[in-house]
Design an enzyme around this catalytic site. Structure first.
Site, PDB file in Angstrom:
ATOM      1  N   CYS A 163     -21.956  70.843  -3.683  1.00  0.00           N
ATOM      2  CA  CYS A 163     -21.144  69.793  -3.064  1.00  0.00           C
ATOM      3  C   CYS A 163     -21.629  68.378  -3.362  1.00  0.00           C
ATOM      4  O   CYS A 163     -20.990  67.407  -2.961  1.00  0.00           O
ATOM      5  CB  CYS A 163     -21.073  70.017  -1.555  1.00  0.00           C
ATOM      6  SG  CYS A 163     -20.334  71.602  -1.121  1.00  0.00           S
ATOM      7  N   HIS A 296     -21.699  61.945   4.149  1.00  0.00           N
ATOM      8  CA  HIS A 296     -21.293  63.271   3.685  1.00  0.00           C
ATOM      9  C   HIS A 296     -20.420  63.910   4.764  1.00  0.00           C
ATOM     10  O   HIS A 296     -19.389  64.490   4.461  1.00  0.00           O
ATOM     11  CB  HIS A 296     -22.519  64.125   3.378  1.00  0.00           C
ATOM     12  CG  HIS A 296     -22.197  65.445   2.766  1.00  0.00           C
ATOM     13  ND1 HIS A 296     -21.534  65.564   1.566  1.00  0.00           N
ATOM     14  CD2 HIS A 296     -22.444  66.711   3.186  1.00  0.00           C
ATOM     15  CE1 HIS A 296     -21.387  66.839   1.264  1.00  0.00           C
ATOM     16  NE2 HIS A 296     -21.923  67.565   2.232  1.00  0.00           N
ATOM     17  N   GLU A 307     -27.726  64.384   8.926  1.00  0.00           N
ATOM     18  CA  GLU A 307     -27.432  63.112   8.274  1.00  0.00           C
ATOM     19  C   GLU A 307     -27.719  61.937   9.202  1.00  0.00           C
ATOM     20  O   GLU A 307     -28.240  60.907   8.771  1.00  0.00           O
ATOM     21  CB  GLU A 307     -25.984  63.077   7.793  1.00  0.00           C
ATOM     22  CG  GLU A 307     -25.673  61.858   6.941  1.00  0.00           C
ATOM     23  CD  GLU A 307     -24.381  61.968   6.155  1.00  0.00           C
ATOM     24  OE1 GLU A 307     -24.167  61.120   5.267  1.00  0.00           O
ATOM     25  OE2 GLU A 307     -23.583  62.893   6.422  1.00  0.00           O
ATOM     26  N   LYS A 328     -13.880  62.875   5.111  1.00  0.00           N
ATOM     27  CA  LYS A 328     -13.558  64.306   5.146  1.00  0.00           C
ATOM     28  C   LYS A 328     -12.761  64.657   6.397  1.00  0.00           C
ATOM     29  O   LYS A 328     -12.099  65.695   6.441  1.00  0.00           O
ATOM     30  CB  LYS A 328     -14.831  65.143   5.066  1.00  0.00           C
ATOM     31  CG  LYS A 328     -15.526  65.096   3.706  1.00  0.00           C
ATOM     32  CD  LYS A 328     -16.739  66.018   3.675  1.00  0.00           C
ATOM     33  CE  LYS A 328     -17.441  66.008   2.326  1.00  0.00           C
ATOM     34  NZ  LYS A 328     -18.215  64.774   2.088  1.00  0.00           N
ATOM     35  N   HIS A 333     -13.106  68.908   2.814  1.00  0.00           N
ATOM     36  CA  HIS A 333     -14.255  68.944   1.903  1.00  0.00           C
ATOM     37  C   HIS A 333     -13.824  69.558   0.571  1.00  0.00           C
ATOM     38  O   HIS A 333     -13.606  70.759   0.471  1.00  0.00           O
ATOM     39  CB  HIS A 333     -15.375  69.769   2.538  1.00  0.00           C
ATOM     40  CG  HIS A 333     -16.703  69.611   1.858  1.00  0.00           C
ATOM     41  ND1 HIS A 333     -16.873  68.929   0.677  1.00  0.00           N
ATOM     42  CD2 HIS A 333     -17.943  70.060   2.203  1.00  0.00           C
ATOM     43  CE1 HIS A 333     -18.134  68.954   0.329  1.00  0.00           C
ATOM     44  NE2 HIS A 333     -18.817  69.646   1.242  1.00  0.00           N
ATOM     45  N   PHE A 392     -25.575  72.823  -0.953  1.00  0.00           N
ATOM     46  CA  PHE A 392     -26.332  74.067  -0.917  1.00  0.00           C
ATOM     47  C   PHE A 392     -27.520  73.963  -1.881  1.00  0.00           C
ATOM     48  O   PHE A 392     -27.443  73.301  -2.926  1.00  0.00           O
ATOM     49  CB  PHE A 392     -25.457  75.242  -1.320  1.00  0.00           C
ATOM     50  CG  PHE A 392     -24.573  75.774  -0.210  1.00  0.00           C
ATOM     51  CD1 PHE A 392     -24.558  75.191   1.050  1.00  0.00           C
ATOM     52  CD2 PHE A 392     -23.749  76.860  -0.434  1.00  0.00           C
ATOM     53  CE1 PHE A 392     -23.751  75.678   2.065  1.00  0.00           C
ATOM     54  CE2 PHE A 392     -22.933  77.373   0.565  1.00  0.00           C
ATOM     55  CZ  PHE A 392     -22.932  76.780   1.826  1.00  0.00           C
TER      56      PHE A 392
END
Length: 406
Positions: A163, A296, A307, A328, A333, A392
């Site tokens: 991502c 993010h 975050e 998002k 996403h 990830f």
């Protein structure tokens, strides 16, 4: 001497609009593109929500002969590239082909075509496999379709850092131009809706049931989406020589790895804060010079907390003064495309002096207590932006884009 790197062209496809102007208008007005998924049956999954691009027609950009061998992800990125080159008023064939490179990020890549390929093999046998299905399945089509279409002989690279791939792609493009190894890089990210990814996130109980609510106390997951964005990066000298419009300048880029877990973020925020600090160091900026953070902000419990912790680690008390938003909440996403879409958003924030909101923000979380620009955009003169992407494997990337100073 290192070269300056500027952004001169933008192309985008998202669930809330195709093209930078339609996308931007929807974004600052808090429009949601999230609704019930139509492209596959979601009845057995935890959620039916997704961010699909309903109004995309590849024939608006490509001939039928060009469309047929391409997966939807590849169709997206070549379409956004056509938009971005037009926006940049860049006649690519007027430049030395070896000085123009392509770097694209993706996560699911051609998974949708792979599923069709697999299903045909299992259900109909080996003889049902066609050359067309094989070409659609190959990941190399995503970036090479751009190089081949425009006969570009510079580097052609596909970034697969989950991502964060879109941000990695733009950062590597920045490094390539900064070091003098390229004059122009076509950069960005793309991912089409993937049932395999949807299934995986459903099984890990990571999908939002009703809405994507980044940083809200009642957030319960992310929304799988699709889209693409292309940014034309070029050396400052090149852009000035052709009197190009400059949206902004890439001035810093930082990477790190949590080295902790394959899927869960490091809740201490150490890795995420390191990528921000690395970007600040690269840009030679101090914390007081960041005016906006594009988070993010996936809407999962752990990501948003991590975050927030990371931002506080880097900015201290200053963190409470910086507007932060997660787009998002509106577009979902889109994995490898998300970092590119969010970098493009930062360029438009600099251009227009408007910060988009985090929608669906209804109840503050005491542990996520920063200014997330709830529900309505705000007007603010922004000189420097920071965009974060986390993935990830603990892959973290942060990029700093500012107004271009003569």
């Amino acid at each position: 001497m290192s070269k300056r790197v500027v952004i001169t062209g933008l192309g985008i496809i998202t669930p809330i609009g195709i093209g930078k102007d339609i996308f931007w208008e929807a974004l600052i007005n808090g429009k949601s593109g999230i609704k019930k998924v139509k492209s596959f049956d979601t009845s057995s999954y935890r959620s039916s929500l997704g961010g699909e691009v309903d109004d995309y027609n590849p024939e608006d950009f490509l001939s039928k002969e060009e469309i047929d061998p391409l997966d939807r992800s590849s169709q997206f990125i070549i379409s956004t590239t056509i938009m971005a080159l037009k926006d940049a008023q860049l006649k690519i064939d007027e430049f030395e082909s070896e000085r123009v490179s392509v770097i694209i990020g993706t996560t699911t890549a051609t998974q949708s075509s792979f599923k069709n390929y697999h299903d045909a093999w299992v259900l109909k046998g080996y003889d049902s496999i066609t050359l067309e299905s094989v070409s659609k399945y190959g990941h190399e089509s995503i970036h090479n379709i751009i190089s081949n279409k425009y006969k570009l002989t510079g580097a052609s690279v596909l970034m697969l850092n989950a991502c964060a791939a879109g941000t990695y792609a733009i950062g590597q493009s920045y490094d390539l131009i900064k070091s003098g190894k390229a004059d122009i890089v076509i950069s960005g990210g793309t991912d089409a809706m993937s049932e395999l990814a949807f299934c995986g996130f459903s099984n890990t109980r990571s999908l939002a049931k009703e809405a994507c609510r980044p940083f809200d106390k009642n957030r319960d997951g992310l929304v799988v989406s699709e889209g693409a964005a292309t940014l034309i990066l070029e050396s400052y000298e090149n852009a000035i020589s052709r009197c190009a419009h400059i949206y902004g300048e890439v001035i810093g880029y930082g990477l790190s790895c949590d080295a902790n877990h394959m899927t869960a973020p490091d809740i201490s925020g150490e890795g995420a804060s390191l990528s921000i600090n690395n970007a600040l160091f690269d840009a030679q900026l101090n914390i007081d010079e960041i005016d906006y953070i594009n988070a993010h902000g996936t809407g999962t419990s752990l990501n948003d907390l991590m975050e927030t912790v990371a931002i506080k680690k880097v900015f201290g008390k200053k963190a409470y003064d910086i507007p932060i938003s997660s787009i998002k909440s509106m577009i979902g996403h889109s994995f490898g495309a998300s970092g590119a879409i969010e970098a493009l958003t930062c360029a438009l924030v600099l251009e227009n002096g408007i910060i988009p909101p985090t929608i669906n923000y209804n109840e503050p979380d005491p542990e996520c207590d920063l200014n997330y620009v709830p529900n309505k955009s705000i007007t603010k003169d922004v000189n420097v932006t920071l965009s974060n992407s986390y993935a990830f494997g603990g892959n973290n990337a942060s990029i700093i884009i500012g107004k271009c100073k003569n």
